[in-house]
Design a protein around this motif. Structure first.
Motif, PDB file in Angstrom:
ATOM      1  N   LEU A   1      83.542 149.193 104.342  1.00  0.00           N
ATOM      2  CA  LEU A   1      84.235 148.223 103.506  1.00  0.00           C
ATOM      3  C   LEU A   1      83.531 146.869 103.487  1.00  0.00           C
ATOM      4  CD1 LEU A   1      87.910 149.019 104.509  1.00  0.00           C
ATOM      5  CD2 LEU A   1      86.828 149.413 102.288  1.00  0.00           C
ATOM      6  N   LEU A   2      82.621 146.673 104.450  1.00  0.00           N
ATOM      7  CA  LEU A   2      81.968 145.373 104.532  1.00  0.00           C
ATOM      8  C   LEU A   2      81.133 145.118 103.266  1.00  0.00           C
ATOM      9  CD1 LEU A   2      82.099 143.315 106.813  1.00  0.00           C
ATOM     10  CD2 LEU A   2      79.918 144.229 107.652  1.00  0.00           C
ATOM     11  N   PRO A   3      81.420 144.043 102.564  1.00  0.00           N
ATOM     12  CA  PRO A   3      80.684 143.799 101.316  1.00  0.00           C
ATOM     13  C   PRO A   3      79.259 143.313 101.604  1.00  0.00           C
ATOM     14  CG  PRO A   3      82.283 142.047 101.707  1.00  0.00           C
ATOM     15  CD  PRO A   3      82.417 143.004 102.847  1.00  0.00           C
ATOM     16  N   MET A   4      78.304 143.931 100.961  1.00  0.00           N
ATOM     17  CA  MET A   4      76.895 143.562 101.113  1.00  0.00           C
ATOM     18  C   MET A   4      76.398 143.033  99.774  1.00  0.00           C
ATOM     19  SD  MET A   4      75.655 144.255 104.094  1.00  0.00           S
ATOM     20  CE  MET A   4      76.240 145.058 105.574  1.00  0.00           C
ATOM     21  N   PRO A   5      75.463 142.086  99.811  1.00  0.00           N
ATOM     22  CA  PRO A   5      74.908 141.630  98.544  1.00  0.00           C
ATOM     23  C   PRO A   5      74.263 142.817  97.809  1.00  0.00           C
ATOM     24  CG  PRO A   5      73.772 140.628 100.419  1.00  0.00           C
ATOM     25  CD  PRO A   5      74.905 141.410 100.967  1.00  0.00           C
ATOM     26  N   THR A   6      74.632 142.993  96.572  1.00  0.00           N
ATOM     27  CA  THR A   6      74.180 144.166  95.834  1.00  0.00           C
ATOM     28  C   THR A   6      73.689 143.721  94.463  1.00  0.00           C
ATOM     29  OG1 THR A   6      75.934 145.393  96.954  1.00  0.00           O
ATOM     30  CG2 THR A   6      74.867 146.489  95.094  1.00  0.00           C
TER      31      THR A   6
ATOM     32  N   VAL B   1      86.806 140.958 112.210  1.00  0.00           N
ATOM     33  CA  VAL B   1      88.146 140.546 111.778  1.00  0.00           C
ATOM     34  C   VAL B   1      88.433 141.132 110.402  1.00  0.00           C
ATOM     35  CG1 VAL B   1      89.605 138.558 111.202  1.00  0.00           C
ATOM     36  CG2 VAL B   1      87.977 138.413 113.117  1.00  0.00           C
ATOM     37  N   TYR B   2      87.448 141.037 109.555  1.00  0.00           N
ATOM     38  CA  TYR B   2      87.614 141.542 108.193  1.00  0.00           C
ATOM     39  C   TYR B   2      87.873 143.051 108.182  1.00  0.00           C
ATOM     40  CZ  TYR B   2      86.599 142.831 103.365  1.00  0.00           C
ATOM     41  OH  TYR B   2      86.683 143.333 102.104  1.00  0.00           O
ATOM     42  N   LEU B   3      87.072 143.750 108.964  1.00  0.00           N
ATOM     43  CA  LEU B   3      87.212 145.210 108.979  1.00  0.00           C
ATOM     44  C   LEU B   3      88.583 145.609 109.514  1.00  0.00           C
ATOM     45  CD1 LEU B   3      83.630 146.268 110.078  1.00  0.00           C
ATOM     46  CD2 LEU B   3      84.738 146.681 107.858  1.00  0.00           C
ATOM     47  N   GLU B   4      89.000 144.903 110.521  1.00  0.00           N
ATOM     48  CA  GLU B   4      90.306 145.208 111.101  1.00  0.00           C
ATOM     49  C   GLU B   4      91.394 144.903 110.078  1.00  0.00           C
ATOM     50  OE1 GLU B   4      93.650 144.028 114.140  1.00  0.00           O
ATOM     51  OE2 GLU B   4      92.493 142.659 112.889  1.00  0.00           O
ATOM     52  N   ALA B   5      91.303 143.728 109.455  1.00  0.00           N
ATOM     53  CA  ALA B   5      92.339 143.335 108.491  1.00  0.00           C
ATOM     54  C   ALA B   5      92.339 144.260 107.294  1.00  0.00           C
ATOM     55  CB  ALA B   5      92.110 141.887 108.051  1.00  0.00           C
ATOM     56  N   SER B   6      91.170 144.683 106.855  1.00  0.00           N
ATOM     57  CA  SER B   6      91.185 145.538 105.670  1.00  0.00           C
ATOM     58  C   SER B   6      91.632 146.963 105.996  1.00  0.00           C
ATOM     59  CB  SER B   6      89.843 145.527 104.936  1.00  0.00           C
ATOM     60  OG  SER B   6      88.796 145.544 105.827  1.00  0.00           O
ATOM     61  N   SER B   7      91.535 147.332 107.263  1.00  0.00           N
ATOM     62  CA  SER B   7      92.059 148.651 107.617  1.00  0.00           C
ATOM     63  C   SER B   7      93.590 148.630 107.551  1.00  0.00           C
ATOM     64  CB  SER B   7      91.580 149.071 109.007  1.00  0.00           C
ATOM     65  OG  SER B   7      92.244 148.289 109.979  1.00  0.00           O
ATOM     66  N   GLN B   8      94.174 147.438 107.677  1.00  0.00           N
ATOM     67  CA  GLN B   8      95.624 147.345 107.606  1.00  0.00           C
ATOM     68  C   GLN B   8      96.123 147.053 106.199  1.00  0.00           C
ATOM     69  OE1 GLN B   8      96.373 144.350 110.528  1.00  0.00           O
ATOM     70  NE2 GLN B   8      95.770 145.720 112.198  1.00  0.00           N
ATOM     71  N   ASN B   9      95.248 146.581 105.348  1.00  0.00           N
ATOM     72  CA  ASN B   9      95.686 146.187 104.015  1.00  0.00           C
ATOM     73  C   ASN B   9      94.625 146.599 102.999  1.00  0.00           C
ATOM     74  OD1 ASN B   9      96.437 144.934 101.666  1.00  0.00           O
ATOM     75  ND2 ASN B   9      97.141 143.062 102.691  1.00  0.00           N
ATOM     76  N   ALA B  10      94.941 147.599 102.213  1.00  0.00           N
ATOM     77  CA  ALA B  10      93.958 148.143 101.277  1.00  0.00           C
ATOM     78  C   ALA B  10      93.577 147.092 100.239  1.00  0.00           C
ATOM     79  CB  ALA B  10      94.511 149.392 100.602  1.00  0.00           C
ATOM     80  N   ASN B  11      94.470 146.177  99.989  1.00  0.00           N
ATOM     81  CA  ASN B  11      94.188 145.169  98.967  1.00  0.00           C
ATOM     82  C   ASN B  11      94.001 143.796  99.599  1.00  0.00           C
ATOM     83  OD1 ASN B  11      93.740 144.182  96.487  1.00  0.00           O
ATOM     84  ND2 ASN B  11      95.817 144.518  95.688  1.00  0.00           N
ATOM     85  N   LEU B  12      93.124 143.732 100.582  1.00  0.00           N
ATOM     86  CA  LEU B  12      92.997 142.518 101.387  1.00  0.00           C
ATOM     87  C   LEU B  12      92.569 141.296 100.560  1.00  0.00           C
ATOM     88  CD1 LEU B  12      93.087 141.188 104.196  1.00  0.00           C
ATOM     89  CD2 LEU B  12      90.682 141.795 104.459  1.00  0.00           C
ATOM     90  N   THR B  13      91.669 141.515  99.633  1.00  0.00           N
ATOM     91  CA  THR B  13      91.160 140.381  98.868  1.00  0.00           C
ATOM     92  C   THR B  13      92.298 139.634  98.172  1.00  0.00           C
ATOM     93  OG1 THR B  13      89.110 141.573  98.516  1.00  0.00           O
ATOM     94  CG2 THR B  13      89.521 139.689  97.080  1.00  0.00           C
TER      95      THR B  13
ATOM     96  N   LEU C   1      96.710 134.812 106.585  1.00  0.00           N
ATOM     97  CA  LEU C   1      95.406 135.483 106.528  1.00  0.00           C
ATOM     98  C   LEU C   1      94.287 134.457 106.397  1.00  0.00           C
ATOM     99  CD1 LEU C   1      95.892 138.661 104.276  1.00  0.00           C
ATOM    100  CD2 LEU C   1      95.210 138.588 106.685  1.00  0.00           C
ATOM    101  N   GLN C   2      94.573 133.439 105.635  1.00  0.00           N
ATOM    102  CA  GLN C   2      93.540 132.404 105.421  1.00  0.00           C
ATOM    103  C   GLN C   2      93.158 131.702 106.723  1.00  0.00           C
ATOM    104  OE1 GLN C   2      94.955 129.854 102.248  1.00  0.00           O
ATOM    105  NE2 GLN C   2      94.965 131.564 100.804  1.00  0.00           N
ATOM    106  N   ASP C   3      94.079 131.683 107.653  1.00  0.00           N
ATOM    107  CA  ASP C   3      93.765 131.051 108.936  1.00  0.00           C
ATOM    108  C   ASP C   3      92.869 131.905 109.812  1.00  0.00           C
ATOM    109  OD1 ASP C   3      94.921 128.658 108.505  1.00  0.00           O
ATOM    110  OD2 ASP C   3      96.865 129.193 109.365  1.00  0.00           O
ATOM    111  N   ARG C   4      92.603 133.118 109.347  1.00  0.00           N
ATOM    112  CA  ARG C   4      91.746 133.985 110.166  1.00  0.00           C
ATOM    113  C   ARG C   4      90.249 133.853 109.809  1.00  0.00           C
ATOM    114  NH1 ARG C   4      94.324 139.838 110.884  1.00  0.00           N
ATOM    115  NH2 ARG C   4      92.830 139.830 112.613  1.00  0.00           N
ATOM    116  N   ILE C   5      89.920 132.889 109.017  1.00  0.00           N
ATOM    117  CA  ILE C   5      88.495 132.692 108.685  1.00  0.00           C
ATOM    118  C   ILE C   5      87.717 132.223 109.914  1.00  0.00           C
ATOM    119  CG2 ILE C   5      88.786 132.257 106.214  1.00  0.00           C
ATOM    120  CD1 ILE C   5      88.723 129.262 106.851  1.00  0.00           C
ATOM    121  N   CYS C   6      86.405 132.309 109.839  1.00  0.00           N
ATOM    122  CA  CYS C   6      85.566 131.989 111.003  1.00  0.00           C
ATOM    123  C   CYS C   6      85.558 130.484 111.268  1.00  0.00           C
ATOM    124  CB  CYS C   6      84.142 132.497 110.786  1.00  0.00           C
ATOM    125  SG  CYS C   6      83.218 131.523 109.613  1.00  0.00           S
ATOM    126  N   SER C   7      85.107 130.111 112.444  1.00  0.00           N
ATOM    127  CA  SER C   7      85.258 128.717 112.870  1.00  0.00           C
ATOM    128  C   SER C   7      84.422 127.758 112.016  1.00  0.00           C
ATOM    129  CB  SER C   7      84.902 128.572 114.341  1.00  0.00           C
ATOM    130  OG  SER C   7      83.579 129.011 114.539  1.00  0.00           O
TER     131      SER C   7
END
Ligand SMILES: Cc1cc2nc3c(=O)[nH]c(=O)nc-3n(C[C@H](O)[C@H](O)[C@H](O)COP(=O)(O)OP(=O)(O)OC[C@H]3O[C@@H](n4cnc5c(N)ncnc54)[C@H](O)[C@@H]3O)c2cc1C
Ligand code: SF4
Ligand code: SF4
Ligand code: FES
Lengths: 140, 655, 363
Positions: C43-48, C127-139, C148-154
């Motif tokens: 699920l991790l988005p890569m530049p494509t 964090v992203y992978l974990e969160a998206s495993s719990q929510n199919a529509n994470l974006t 969820l917004q508070d879970r961004i990186c430092s």
């Protein structure tokens, strides 16, 4: 206890400050023996890492000497050094180094007495600051 | 990179009593012997002597040394000597490193223990560094067999003739319409009083006619590229608006031109035309049209010159042209200009018509000048009393602190000429008389014998307010005679100002284009005040005449000949060696950011578009290291001053 | 005020954005589009890099994850003129880095359409992978849910430059209800032309967006001040600096992740720092011991000395550190000092000269 004797690295350009240092010698102008001179062709060739290296290796002060603006043997190498050095000074300051431990000074080829004066002054400034804190800790 | 297992020899010099006993040389040698890679360490009385050098050579040969440390005087003194010794013994000269333990240790340190400790550090640093030295070589490049001389005064002419006589092509660039410089303006020259024109004109003609000299008058240097032996000089030929190949120099045009303009050559004392030759003996004698004052250019009418010119040489549509010439060397001979005394308001120059600068007086005195050589005031009468003031603008910290060297003699020349041509009384006001040339002191005595009043004292004021009515209309010079401690008020008819010399306008541009430094007063810097007085720090560029500092004609000519000699010696040798200590860019590390190209002051770095990497032009690089410091990946590094070498040196100093 | 247009999402944020990008290809406005998208394997988005309009439906550039700063990948596509027009969807820090790389001649920005995201931040990969495993529509959920917004990186949490500079079009989610519509603002003539070509009606931006931006800015500013203070406390002596970086493995991941460290090979991997045994023994003899490999502190400090003026504060150096050293916390703080010193802001303006290349007697 013996008085603290700092070790100071002086990176100086061949054409002006090194020549001034030679002239100070020819004129028998005494200054403290704490200075260790590294001869470079121009201050414009000083990479930031040389300065960092000196401090991490325990230099208590670093003195950089070049030609007066307009006199650089290579036109403006000295001006190229100015920003680079002020950046490193700012950086060192962040990690607890007194910014005054790094000094940049223009000393022209004929300024033997100035060379003597700046060496004497810088040694006493650094003396008053005490040893470089990097001396006492293990540098990884 | 280490090139082979290092085997180092360390040599500590006593320099007689100059290094030892202050530095305990035996102790330092013993210390050095224990350092990594050191095979032998010795101390010796005089390393630079031939037995000293033999010691090194013998050790290299017998003990297989491949790195040499000499701890002695400054490398600026003897690096060459010891490099030669290395070479002679068969190792690369760049395997030498010196430690400066005389100028920078024994001579400047009080305590002997301190000096010894410092010497050990510097020796250890040299040893640590030399391990990473690389064998360097340089390229031999052919030298172009021609030269450019900038400035066509007596200095430039003399230099050009000397070099041309040796068989080299000379391009003589003069910005005025004629060559000749200041000397062409004089009537007589001290101390022998020979007629300036009589000695100058033949030289000018000779220069013009010499098959190996190309005159570029009314031209300036527009650009300079390249390096010693291979300069490319762009010469900007300003339009004369006259086709020189057709012009016969008859001068009809100048008589027919209706536009009158103040004459620069006559220092503003006469008029010339808009189409003019600056003076009758001008070389070349092709006139020029001064666009600003020409009626055709300014108002679109006239063309009188064109009508009368039988040779059909007038070319109003001429354009500026840039010509590029190749040169193995360049001589700067841009001379001087005189100090403008207007700011010294106490002397009244510009306010009182009878106050003249020395250069104006030269013209008044000159047979081709405004009064045809007669010494007359503006009212047409000869003066009865003349004052000459020395050191105007010289030896004065507000203007020029230096002595202009020629003004004393010029002033006394004037005193003599006034006495010779009129019955006038002459009063000279001087600070000190400087007459240290051959026959100069004699000239001074002669002038004194001619009844000139010599007053030692700086003039306080020149005023038109007389002390008594009898001197109404005259000027009064007020000064203290410092020998008698009396204030003098001398009524005079004419005042001559011995104005100082200063660098010619535009010298700054020339300096910048050629990369030659100037001192704080703007005179070009010689490489060494005593030992290299005509060389500059830019190899292949030499100095002649007053551009380097005020001097008289004999010194100017001597220096010009010397400059030509240096230049010819370079051209005759035929090749130059490039520097070995220059930049190298590792193509595997270069990321093609062109940062180095931007910082290189000598445009010595090109870009290989194919590989997308920067490439150093070895002939242009001067090894300043700007590129090395700017390149973050150290793809660019200076040979002999690499990051590795410098950091090893520093680390050893801080052990 | 830049011309503004609404992009309707109707509860399908990701696919609406993908649809917008698709039109760039179908309408032949761009020859290729660079945008983040999950791979078939993760699920991790890569530049494509997309050229096929069908494939681009998978793109999800608003996903709150970014395994690395895309600027270097972007630069590799833009290394030299290809004659192709390329659209790139980038975060503000990525655009800043791209501008710096352009100044360093690593790429050319001619013929591009830069679509910048007004960025709410990215999560660390785990964090992203974990969160998206719990929510199919994470974006979609991310933009609706402040928790969820508070879970961004430092680094993102202290980022104050979350609005793109130097973008042709910016995609704005801040102050909008992402489930209804998001904003497209045309920040350059190129951007406006693209919107027109795509048939968007432009209008003035809706009220209230500015307030939302300002609120976020304030929050970030105070977070930054606090974080800087903390980092300063942890690094304000050389001894503390050693402690901070003590676990560094010299893996150089931080510099590989750094979008502005453009050197082909880091000087610390070259001969200059390849030491002979004699040198190592000599170093050990100085204090009786020496940690190997040496020069770890030199490496970090030199990297700062060389690149702090260009640091775009993306935080990727922290994200990649296997020893979990908060590298970015120091780097960003020091960078700000250096950038203030030089009055330089990386990415602000293509024509702003790199400070070390301006030679005068100043600073
Ligand atoms: C009033 C006065 C009287 C003097 N009388 C005597 C005397 O009697 N005896 C004596 O020995 N000395 C005398 N001198 C000194 C003498 O003038 C100088 O020694 C001599 O002129 C120096 O020659 P020069 O070629 O170096 O300079 P200049 O004569 O100044 O010649 C320089 C030439 O270079 C040209 N030039 C300048 N810049 C450029 C440029 N950028 N590009 C191209 N061309 C350029 C100028 O136009 C000029 O032609 C006198 C000086 C003065 C001021
Ligand atoms: S600065 Fe360094 S990396 Fe950049 S072009 Fe020059 S050599 Fe190459
Ligand atoms: S050392 Fe570098 S910057 Fe200096 S002249 Fe050579 S190539 Fe140019
Ligand atoms: S040569 Fe002295 S500073 Fe450049």
């Amino acid at each position: 206890m013996k008085e603290f004797e700092p070790k100071i690295i002086a990176m100086v350009c061949n054409w002006c400050t090194y020549t001034a240092a030679d002239l100070a010698g020819t004129s028998r102008l005494m200054y403290p023996a704490n200075i260790r001179i590294v001869r470079l062709m121009c201050t414009g060739m000083i990479d930031q890492k040389y300065i960092l290296k000196a401090f991490l290796d325990g230099a208590d002060g670093v003195f950089i000497g070049g030609c007066h603006p307009g006199d650089c043997h290579y036109i403006n190498g000295n001006l190229k050094a100015v920003k680079r050095i002020s950046g490193v000074r700012k950086l060192l300051e962040q990690f607890g180094f007194d910014p005054a431990r790094l000094k940049l000074q223009w000393i022209g080829a004929s300024e033997g007495p100035e060379f003597q004066r700046h060496m004497t002054e810088f040694v006493s400034t650094v003396k008053s600051m005490g040893p470089n804190p990097a001396r006492d800790c293990m540098i990884l | 990179m280490k090139y082979e297992q290092p085997a180092i020899g360390v040599y500590i010099c006593h320099c007689g009593m100059n290094i030892a006993p202050k530095v305990d040389v035996e102790n330092v040698a013993a210390f050095a012997a224990a350092l990594e890679h050191v095979v032998v360490a010795r101390d010796y009385k005089f390393m630079c002597s031939s037995p000293g050098q033999s010691l090194i050579i013998k050790d290299i040969r017998e003990r297989g040394l491949n790195r040499i440390i000499v701890a002695s005087c400054s490398p600026r003194m003897h690096e060459k000597t010891f490099r030669k010794a290395c070479e002679q013994a068969g190792i690369n000269p760049h395997y030498l490193q010196m430690a400066n333990i005389r100028e920078q240790i024994s001579w400047v340190t009080k305590d002997s223990n301190d000096a010894t400790a410092k010497a050990k550090d510097q020796v250890a640093a040299a040893v640590a560094r030399v391990v990473y030295h690389a064998p360097l070589t340089s390229l031999e490049i052919p030298v172009k067999k021609s030269m450019v001389v900038v400035g066509g005064g007596i200095a430039g002419i003399q230099a050009a003739l000397t070099a041309a006589e040796a068989g080299y092509n000379v391009h003589l660039v003069e910005r005025e319409p004629s060559i000749g410089g200041h000397m062409a303006k004089f009537d007589k020259t001290f101390p022998t009083l020979d007629c300036a024109a009589c000695i100058m004109t033949p030289k000018m003609v000779e220069a013009a006619q010499h098959p190996d000299i190309t005159l570029h008058t009314y031209s300036e240097v527009a650009s300079v590229e390249g390096f010693v032996g291979n300069f490319k000089v762009g010469i900007r030929q300003k339009p004369r608006y006259i086709d020189a190949s057709k012009c016969t120099g008859c001068g009809v045009c100048t008589t027919k031109c209706p536009s009158k303009v103040i004459s620069e050559f006559d220092q503003g004392l006469t008029f010339r035309k808009a189409i003019y030759s600056p003076f009758p003996q001008a070389i070349p004698n092709t006139p020029v049209i001064d666009r600003e004052n020409c009626l055709y250019f300014t108002k679109g009418r006239c063309r009188a010159c064109e009508k009368f010119c039988e040779a059909h040489a007038i070319a109003f549509d001429q354009k500026e042209e840039i010509l590029t010439v190749e040169a193995g060397s360049i001589i700067i001979a841009t001379g001087f200009q005189t100090f403008d005394p207007t700011p010294l308001t106490q002397y009244g120059y510009g306010r009182y018509p009878e106050v003249y600068t020395s250069l104006e007086f030269e013209r008044i005195n000159n047979a081709t000048g405004p009064t045809a050589g007669k010494l007359l005031m503006k009212n047409g009468k000869p003066p009865e009393k003349v004052a000459i003031i020395h050191c105007v603008g010289s030896r004065d910290s507000r203007y020029h602190a230096y002595c202009s060297r020629v003004c004393c003699m010029v002033s006394m020349k004037f005193a003599h000429l006034v006495r010779e041509k009129t019955n006038a009384e002459v009063w000279e006001f001087y600070i000190d008389i400087r007459s240290p040339g051959k026959l100069y002191e004699e000239f001074y005595s002669r002038v004194q014998e001619e009844g000139v009043h010599m007053v030692r004292g700086r003039v306080a004021e020149v005023t038109d307010i007389p002390e008594n009515a009898k001197n109404e209309g005259r000027l009064t010079v007020v000064a203290e005679n410092t020998l008698t401690r009396r204030i003098l008020r001398v009524p005079v008819d004419m005042v001559l100002l011995g104005v100082g010399l200063e660098p010619a306008k535009g010298a700054d541009d020339i300096g910048r284009m050629l990369g030659v430094q100037r001192d704080k007063d703007g005179w070009f810097n010689e490489l060494h005040a005593k030992l290299a007085p005509v060389k500059t720090a830019m190899s292949g560029i030499f100095l002649a005449g007053c551009c380097q500092g005020p001097k008289d004609i004999p010194d100017t000519v001597a220096q010009a000949s010397a400059a030509a000699g240096e230049a010819v010696s370079l051209l005759a040798k035929g090749t130059v060696r490039t520097l070995a200590e220059i930049s190298y860019i590792d193509p595997d590390l270069c990321s093609g950011c062109k940062t180095c190209i931007e910082v290189c002051p000598y445009t010595a770095i090109g870009f290989d578009e194919g590989r997308r990497v920067a490439v150093v032009n070895e002939a242009l690089c001067k090894g300043c290291g700007s590129c090395a410091a700017a390149c973050p990946s150290s793809a660019a590094a200076i040979r002999h001053f690499s990051g590795r070498q410098i950091m090893e040196e520093m680390e050893a100093l801080l052990l | 005020m830049h011309p503004f247009a609404f992009l309707k999402t109707d509860g399908h944020l990701s696919s609406s954005v993908a649809g917008f990008l698709k039109k760039l290809l179908t309408d032949k406005i761009a020859d290729a589009v660079l945008a983040a998208a999950p791979t078939p394997y993760s699920l991790l988005p890569m530049p494509t890099l997309f050229t096929d309009p069908e494939q681009i439906e998978k793109a999800n550039p608003l996903a709150p994850a970014a395994p690395f700063n895309t600027a270097r990948q972007a630069a590799s596509i833009l290394k030299h003129e290809t004659g192709k027009r390329i659209a790139l969807v980038l975060r503000p820090c990525e655009i800043r880095a791209l501008v710096e790389l352009t100044k360093l001649k690593q790429c050319v920005l001619e013929n591009t359409i830069i679509i910048g995201v007004k960025c709410l931040g990215r999560m660390e990969n785990a964090v992203y992978l974990e969160a998206s495993s719990q929510n199919a529509n994470l974006t979609q959920a991310f933009y609706d849910d402040p928790v969820l917004q508070d879970r961004i990186c430092s680094s993102c949490a202290i980022c104050t430059r979350f609005q793109p500079v130097h973008a042709d079009i910016s995609l704005s989610v801040i102050g909008m209800s992402a489930n209804e519509s998001i904003g497209l603002s045309a920040e350059t003539d190129v951007g406006l032309a693209v919107l027109k070509q795509l048939g968007f009606e432009t209008c003035d931006a809706p009220e209230g967006r500015k307030d939302a931006v300002n609120r976020l800015l304030e929050k970030r500013e105070s977070a930054k001040t606090a974080a800087f203070e903390k980092t300063r406390d942890k690094t304000d002596s050389i001894e503390k600096f050693q402690r901070y970086f003590a676990d560094c493995l010299n893996c150089h991941n931080c510099r590989v992740a750094c979008p502005v460290c453009y050197c082909r090979e880091c000087v610390f991997l070259t001969d200059v720092f390849a030491h002979d045994p004699e040198v190592l023994l000599r170093r050990a003899s100085k204090k009786g011991m020496v940690k190997l490999p040496t020069d770890t502190t030199m490496f970090h400090m030199t990297r700062m000395a060389h690149m702090a003026h260009a640091c775009v504060a993306c935080g990727h150096c922290s994200s990649v550190c296997p020893s979990h050293i908060p590298v970015a916390d120091v780097f960003i703080r020091v960078a700000e000092e250096i950038q203030n010193l030089y009055a330089y802001e990386p990415g602000r303006d293509l024509s702003e000269a790199i400070p070390l290349l301006v030679f005068d007697e100043g600073v």
